[in-house]
Motif scaffolding. Structure first.
Motif, PDB file in Angstrom:
ATOM      1  N   GLY A 251      19.765 -20.466  11.682  1.00 35.95           N
ATOM      2  CA  GLY A 251      20.668 -20.403  12.720  1.00 35.95           C
ATOM      3  C   GLY A 251      21.391 -19.123  12.779  1.00 35.95           C
ATOM      4  N   VAL A 252      21.394 -18.490  11.883  1.00 34.35           N
ATOM      5  CA  VAL A 252      22.306 -17.068  11.762  1.00 34.35           C
ATOM      6  C   VAL A 252      21.337 -15.862  12.019  1.00 34.35           C
ATOM      7  N   GLY A 253      20.187 -15.971  11.493  1.00 33.63           N
ATOM      8  CA  GLY A 253      19.228 -14.849  11.731  1.00 33.63           C
ATOM      9  C   GLY A 253      18.783 -14.157  10.407  1.00 33.63           C
ATOM     10  N   SER A 254      17.857 -13.136  10.632  1.00 34.05           N
ATOM     11  CA  SER A 254      17.184 -12.508   9.599  1.00 34.05           C
ATOM     12  C   SER A 254      17.286 -10.944   9.583  1.00 34.05           C
ATOM     13  N   GLU A 255      17.207 -10.449   8.270  1.00 35.85           N
ATOM     14  CA  GLU A 255      17.411  -9.104   8.096  1.00 35.85           C
ATOM     15  C   GLU A 255      16.188  -8.623   7.138  1.00 35.85           C
ATOM     16  N   PHE A 256      15.441  -7.632   7.531  1.00 36.83           N
ATOM     17  CA  PHE A 256      14.326  -7.116   6.781  1.00 36.83           C
ATOM     18  C   PHE A 256      14.662  -5.523   6.434  1.00 36.83           C
ATOM     19  N   LYS A 257      15.079  -5.258   5.331  1.00 33.84           N
ATOM     20  CA  LYS A 257      15.542  -4.001   4.700  1.00 33.84           C
ATOM     21  C   LYS A 257      14.498  -3.393   4.112  1.00 33.84           C
ATOM     22  N   ILE A 258      13.836  -2.178   4.465  1.00 30.57           N
ATOM     23  CA  ILE A 258      12.728  -1.588   3.867  1.00 30.57           C
ATOM     24  C   ILE A 258      13.329  -0.302   3.090  1.00 30.57           C
ATOM     25  N   GLU A 259      13.135  -0.194   1.869  1.00 31.20           N
ATOM     26  CA  GLU A 259      13.387   1.241   1.101  1.00 31.20           C
ATOM     27  C   GLU A 259      12.223   2.278   1.619  1.00 31.20           C
ATOM     28  N   LEU A 260      12.404   3.349   2.192  1.00 30.81           N
ATOM     29  CA  LEU A 260      11.503   4.238   2.605  1.00 30.81           C
ATOM     30  C   LEU A 260      11.188   5.149   1.212  1.00 30.81           C
ATOM     31  N   VAL A 261      10.225   5.211   0.967  1.00 32.56           N
ATOM     32  CA  VAL A 261       9.505   6.067  -0.111  1.00 32.56           C
ATOM     33  C   VAL A 261       8.867   7.453   0.372  1.00 32.56           C
ATOM     34  N   THR A 262       9.786   8.576   0.002  1.00 34.24           N
ATOM     35  CA  THR A 262       9.255   9.833   0.532  1.00 34.24           C
ATOM     36  C   THR A 262       7.981  10.186  -0.552  1.00 34.24           C
ATOM     37  N   GLN A 263       6.780  10.866   0.071  1.00 38.71           N
ATOM     38  CA  GLN A 263       5.645  11.256  -0.889  1.00 38.71           C
ATOM     39  C   GLN A 263       6.113  12.753  -1.116  1.00 38.71           C
ATOM     40  N   GLY A 264       5.801  12.911  -2.645  1.00 41.42           N
ATOM     41  CA  GLY A 264       6.310  14.274  -2.926  1.00 41.42           C
ATOM     42  C   GLY A 264       5.103  14.756  -3.829  1.00 41.42           C
TER      43      GLY A 264
ATOM     44  N   LEU B   9       1.033  -1.211  -0.012  1.00 39.17           N
ATOM     45  CA  LEU B   9      -0.227  -0.001  -0.007  1.00 39.17           C
ATOM     46  C   LEU B   9       0.843   1.397  -0.101  1.00 39.17           C
ATOM     47  N   LEU B  10       1.951   1.280   0.607  1.00 31.43           N
ATOM     48  CA  LEU B  10       2.899   2.249   0.982  1.00 31.43           C
ATOM     49  C   LEU B  10       3.835   2.534  -0.355  1.00 31.43           C
ATOM     50  N   LYS B  11       3.791   1.469  -1.207  1.00 33.86           N
ATOM     51  CA  LYS B  11       4.764   1.473  -2.327  1.00 33.86           C
ATOM     52  C   LYS B  11       6.227   1.317  -1.987  1.00 33.86           C
ATOM     53  N   CYS B  12       6.364   0.751  -0.771  1.00 31.12           N
ATOM     54  CA  CYS B  12       7.927   0.521  -0.402  1.00 31.12           C
ATOM     55  C   CYS B  12       8.508  -0.836  -0.754  1.00 31.12           C
ATOM     56  N   ARG B  13       9.539  -0.970  -1.134  1.00 34.07           N
ATOM     57  CA  ARG B  13      10.237  -2.432  -1.406  1.00 34.07           C
ATOM     58  C   ARG B  13      10.764  -3.001  -0.096  1.00 34.07           C
ATOM     59  N   ILE B  14      10.936  -4.138  -0.180  1.00 41.76           N
ATOM     60  CA  ILE B  14      11.679  -4.844   1.119  1.00 41.76           C
ATOM     61  C   ILE B  14      12.555  -5.753   0.355  1.00 41.76           C
ATOM     62  N   GLU B  15      13.817  -5.905   1.135  1.00 34.07           N
ATOM     63  CA  GLU B  15      14.732  -7.104   0.893  1.00 34.07           C
ATOM     64  C   GLU B  15      14.809  -7.820   2.120  1.00 34.07           C
ATOM     65  N   ILE B  16      14.969  -9.041   1.885  1.00 35.95           N
ATOM     66  CA  ILE B  16      14.792 -10.047   3.003  1.00 35.95           C
ATOM     67  C   ILE B  16      16.073 -11.004   2.737  1.00 35.95           C
ATOM     68  N   ASP B  17      16.851 -10.981   3.740  1.00 35.10           N
ATOM     69  CA  ASP B  17      17.996 -11.997   3.938  1.00 35.10           C
ATOM     70  C   ASP B  17      18.166 -12.461   5.136  1.00 35.10           C
ATOM     71  N   SER B  18      17.853 -13.896   4.970  1.00 36.79           N
ATOM     72  CA  SER B  18      17.858 -14.821   6.345  1.00 36.79           C
ATOM     73  C   SER B  18      18.467 -16.159   6.027  1.00 36.79           C
ATOM     74  N   GLN B  19      19.134 -16.596   7.111  1.00 26.62           N
ATOM     75  CA  GLN B  19      19.948 -18.003   7.012  1.00 26.62           C
ATOM     76  C   GLN B  19      19.576 -18.675   8.443  1.00 26.62           C
TER      77      GLN B  19
END
Length: 109
Positions: free
Chosen positions: A96-109, A84-94
């Motif tokens: 026994g090691v852990g997870s990373e959720f990385k969200i690209e924030l989009v500025t409304q203009g 809904l926010l038109k934001c992109r997410i990148e997920i890296d997970s392994q």
């Protein structure tokens, strides 16, 4: 964004054992603003990450929840809100090691 962050942090707390590490990082990279939730928790297998990328509130079913129990309603809500926010997410997970959720924030203009 508050609901997204709450859900990601809640999952990190749920799946990171005592003594583990959870980081919330707000940083700029290549001119883009990113919000990252990283943990040293249980992590996910590639097929679980792939399933998560396809997950939405409309595709979340009892059967999917049974086969991938850690992919619950909270992450489905995150996916729906990011769409809904038109934001992109990148997920890296392994596992026994852990997870990373990385969200690209989009500025409304």
């Amino acid at each position: 964004m508050r609901r997204i962050l709450n859900n990601l942090v809640d999952n990190a707390l749920r799946y990171t054992p005592a003594g583990g590490k959870i980081q919330i990082i707000n940083a700029q990279h290549n001119g883009q603003q990113w919000l990252t939730v990283r943990d040293t928790g249980a992590g996910m297998h590639k097929h679980e990450v792939d399933a998560l990328k396809q997950l939405s509130m409309t595709t979340l079913t009892f059967e999917a929840n049974q086969s991938l129990p850690q992919l619950g309603v909270g992450l489905a809500i995150v996916r729906q809100l990011l769409g809904l926010l038109k934001c992109r997410i990148e997920i890296d997970s392994q596992p026994g090691v852990g997870s990373e959720f990385k969200i690209e924030l989009v500025t409304q203009g």
